[in-house]
Design an enzyme around this catalytic site. Structure first.
Site, mmCIF file in Angstrom:
data_model
loop_
_atom_site.group_PDB
_atom_site.id
_atom_site.type_symbol
_atom_site.label_atom_id
_atom_site.label_comp_id
_atom_site.label_asym_id
_atom_site.label_seq_id
_atom_site.Cartn_x
_atom_site.Cartn_y
_atom_site.Cartn_z
ATOM 1 N N GLU A 125 10.373 -5.543 0.051
ATOM 2 C CA GLU A 125 9.816 -4.218 -0.237
ATOM 3 C C GLU A 125 10.845 -3.156 0.135
ATOM 4 O O GLU A 125 11.903 -3.458 0.683
ATOM 5 C CB GLU A 125 8.501 -4.013 0.531
ATOM 6 C CG GLU A 125 7.402 -4.945 0.040
ATOM 7 C CD GLU A 125 6.086 -4.766 0.763
ATOM 8 O OE1 GLU A 125 5.876 -3.716 1.394
ATOM 9 O OE2 GLU A 125 5.263 -5.690 0.704
ATOM 10 N N HIS A 243 2.497 7.099 -0.353
ATOM 11 C CA HIS A 243 3.009 5.904 -1.043
ATOM 12 C C HIS A 243 3.479 6.333 -2.424
ATOM 13 O O HIS A 243 2.771 7.045 -3.141
ATOM 14 C CB HIS A 243 1.915 4.840 -1.162
ATOM 15 C CG HIS A 243 2.452 3.482 -1.499
ATOM 16 N ND1 HIS A 243 2.979 3.176 -2.737
ATOM 17 C CD2 HIS A 243 2.577 2.350 -0.746
ATOM 18 C CE1 HIS A 243 3.390 1.911 -2.737
ATOM 19 N NE2 HIS A 243 3.161 1.390 -1.536
ATOM 20 N N ARG A 292 10.406 4.324 1.507
ATOM 21 C CA ARG A 292 9.271 4.950 0.826
ATOM 22 C C ARG A 292 9.380 6.472 0.729
ATOM 23 O O ARG A 292 9.032 7.062 -0.285
ATOM 24 C CB ARG A 292 8.034 4.558 1.634
ATOM 25 C CG ARG A 292 6.778 4.707 0.924
ATOM 26 C CD ARG A 292 5.695 4.008 1.694
ATOM 27 N NE ARG A 292 5.702 2.581 1.451
ATOM 28 C CZ ARG A 292 4.862 1.730 2.049
ATOM 29 N NH1 ARG A 292 3.983 2.166 2.922
ATOM 30 N NH2 ARG A 292 4.901 0.451 1.768
ATOM 31 N N HIS A 351 -1.010 7.854 2.173
ATOM 32 C CA HIS A 351 -1.148 6.407 2.393
ATOM 33 C C HIS A 351 -1.254 6.024 3.863
ATOM 34 O O HIS A 351 -2.065 5.183 4.217
ATOM 35 C CB HIS A 351 0.054 5.717 1.755
ATOM 36 C CG HIS A 351 0.074 4.229 1.901
ATOM 37 N ND1 HIS A 351 -0.928 3.423 1.398
ATOM 38 C CD2 HIS A 351 0.985 3.378 2.484
ATOM 39 C CE1 HIS A 351 -0.637 2.146 1.654
ATOM 40 N NE2 HIS A 351 0.496 2.096 2.328
ATOM 41 N N ARG A 386 7.302 5.245 8.150
ATOM 42 C CA ARG A 386 7.111 3.818 8.442
ATOM 43 C C ARG A 386 7.796 2.931 7.397
ATOM 44 O O ARG A 386 7.724 3.188 6.196
ATOM 45 C CB ARG A 386 5.613 3.490 8.458
ATOM 46 C CG ARG A 386 5.319 2.009 8.637
ATOM 47 C CD ARG A 386 3.843 1.741 8.735
ATOM 48 N NE ARG A 386 3.128 2.070 7.528
ATOM 49 C CZ ARG A 386 3.002 1.257 6.475
ATOM 50 N NH1 ARG A 386 3.588 0.064 6.477
ATOM 51 N NH2 ARG A 386 2.310 1.641 5.427
HETATM 52 C C1 SIN Z 1 2.517 -1.928 -0.280
HETATM 53 O O1 SIN Z 1 2.105 -3.053 -0.504
HETATM 54 O O2 SIN Z 1 3.310 -1.320 -0.981
HETATM 55 C C2 SIN Z 1 2.008 -1.247 0.937
HETATM 56 C C3 SIN Z 1 2.404 -1.986 2.122
HETATM 57 C C4 SIN Z 1 2.499 -1.038 3.274
HETATM 58 O O3 SIN Z 1 1.914 0.036 3.239
HETATM 59 O O4 SIN Z 1 3.194 -1.383 4.218
#
Ligand code: SIN
Length: 540
Positions: A125, A243, A292, A351, A386
């Site tokens: 991610e 997010h 993010r 988020h 985060r």
């Molecule tokens: C996601 O799956 O993109 C969110 C995971 C997260 O908020 O850490």
């Protein structure tokens, strides 16, 4: 609580846990194993919080399964790189080092993760330099974590009061002494008094401050408000993480919107604008897999530049999409989008609350007997932004650590048997949730400025009146009102851009003067904001 009913019922425990998500359930299970009498209270049904909505997974470097060359030290380095210079290196190292054993405990408690070959499947991610995110049900990790922990809690008989909302933490000695209990309203609106020397808040974040969020409608900041009213400090409250890829369900959509997990980008999808042009290349070396805050801000700029309401996530090359991301696939199909053929419309939404109640890495707040764990807490792991999939991990690790701290602190016998002092929960300021959400969305989203922040504060103040709290809805409105003013106060004080706090009137990061957390306190109804040289509990 002027005009409130008198106490109708009582119970007692060594530890009262407030909240039934990953941190609360982990703490309750661990504390029970340590021999504490535990009572868990939660304001709704047990799985109504944010945990079950988490998709991507848990970031962890497992001893028995990780990408070659990956280490906990690399996970620490990625976390520090993503968190805008405000994470605390010690806290990050300590929490992430406990990750493998915490995930192992969770598996022993029954959670089942997706497998690949002989080991676990690993995803990547935003902000991660390696494939290190374990997941379940493809993109239903939170649902599996919640299922497994609730089953484990049911299996060992953790006493649980659902439909009970916490209204105030009670302290001895004229509200200056240690915690002696918690007052709650039950489903019939009757006041109950839980005597306990230790209270752990694990109530999640405050995404409901905004009118568009990935969070369920239970995410109203109750635990931060509860703890601040009891004398604990909030920290890093201005860092509300948006997010980047939340399903765009139409203009003016309000409330919870479905997430499109970052793992979709980790699996190869790319962001394009309304003309089909990729726009993350050149913005950050990791391009579409940048942290993010970087992606969300880039999307916001793109939307402004193209005068459009959404960008698109092109995953059409992923032929395994329906099985790898079944939750996202179903959400897309529900609005008539077929990810195998159509780019997925997305835009940012609130988020995650990076800040919260100031704690150490054992969940201790500055108030003896009051602990916090999970999204409600600010441990120093997340700083100003985060890192993806560090949140379930933090809930597991700090939930467990807090249980051990509570057992060690052994605050037990002191408080039991004494009468709980009179209430401090009187004439509480509250505004209507809709009003707060509209003001915050207009003035405190990605791209804030001083004028907008002040206007939001004025609008909320004008809509606020003081009253007694006699229902769950009022508890939530009062919490959102306090959190809104605390977030606005901190965001107004931070005259720079850092992590997910993006100010259009101060677009640069000021490392010379502002590389420090802001601490927000509540003294006699007035919010105070001050800078911490070190935001560790005890130094505050
Ligand atoms: C996601 O799956 O993109 C969110 C995971 C997260 O908020 O850490």
């Amino acid at each position: 609580m002027s005009g409130q009913p008198t106490v109708c019922w009582e119970a007692s425990a060594d530890l009262v846990v407030v909240g039934s998500g990953v941190a609360g359930l982990t703490a309750a299970l661990e504390a029970l194993e340590l021999g504490l009498r535990v009572l868990l209270v939660t304001k709704d049904v047990a799985d109504a919080g944010s945990t079950r909505w988490a998709q991507g997974g848990i970031a962890v470097v497992l001893e028995d399964g990780h990408e070659p060359g990956d280490t906990v030290d690399r996970h620490v380095a990625d976390t520090l790189a993503a968190t805008g210079g405000l994470a605390e290196p010690d806290a990050v190292a300590r929490i992430l080092a406990d990750g493998p054993s915490a995930v192992s405990d969770l598996r022993h408690r029954g959670a089942v993760f997706d497998a690949a070959g002989d080991g676990l499947a690993l995803a990547r991610e935003g902000g991660h330099s390696a494939f290190r995110v374990v997941h379940a049900g493809g993109d239903a990790t939170g649902a599996e974590v919640e299922r497994a922990l609730l089953a484990a809690a049911g299996g060992v008989g953790v006493p649980m009061l659902t439909g009970h909302v916490a209204i105030d933490v009670v302290r001895a000695g004229g509200d200056r002494g240690p915690v002696v209990g918690l007052r709650v309203l039950d489903g019939a609106g009757r006041l109950g008094q839980l005597r306990a020397p230790s209270v752990l808040v694990a109530t999640g974040g405050y995404g409901q401050l905004f009118d568009s969020t990935t969070n369920p409608d239970t995410a109203t900041g109750d635990g931060v408000a509860l703890a601040m009213r009891a004398g604990a400090l909030g920290a890093d409250l201005e860092f509300v993480q948006f997010h980047p890829t939340v399903l765009y369900t139409g203009a003016g959509a309000r409330g919870r919107r479905p997430l499109v997990t970052e793992a979709v980008r980790g699996h190869g999808a790319v962001l394009v604008d309304s003309t089909g042009r990729r726009f993350m290349q050149g913005v950050h070396p990791l391009a579409d897999l940048a942290p993010r805050d970087v992606v969300a801000a880039a999307i916001t700029r793109r939307l402004a530049a193209t005068a459009t309401s959404c960008v698109y996530l092109d995953a059409t090359a992923q032929t395994d999409f329906p099985t790898r991301f079944p939750t996202v696939f179903a959400s897309c199909r529900a609005i008539g989008v077929d990810p195998l053929r159509d780019p997925i419309p997305v835009s940012p939404a609130a988020h995650y609350s990076c800040g919260g109640v100031l704690t150490d890495t054992e969940g201790r707040t500055g108030v003896p007997g009051l602990y916090a764990a999970g999204e409600v807490a600010r441990t120093g792991l997340h700083g100003a932004n985060r890192l993806a999939s560090n949140s379930l991990l933090e809930g597991l690790v700090v939930g467990r650590r807090a249980a051990h701290a509570i057992a060690t602190d052994r605050l037990g016998p002191r408080a039991l048997g004494c009468a709980l002092p009179g209430t401090v929960f009187d004439q509480v300021p509250m505004a209507d949730r809709d009003l707060v959400q509209r003001a915050m969305s207009r003035g405190a989203s990605i791209g804030r400025d001083g004028v907008g922040l002040a206007a939001a504060s004025d609008a909320i103040e004008a809509g606020t009146s003081a009253g007694a709290v006699t229902s769950r809805a009022q508890v939530e409105d009062a919490a959102l009102t306090l959190l809104a003013q605390a977030v606005l106060a901190a965001a107004g004080t931070r005259t720079e851009t850092r992590g997910c706090h993006v100010r259009t009137d101060f677009p640069l990061t000021d490392d010379t003067h502002q590389r420090a957390s802001l601490l927000v306190g509540l003294n006699e109804g007035q919010l105070t904001v001050r800078t911490a040289d070190s935001a560790r509990v005890g130094a505050a």
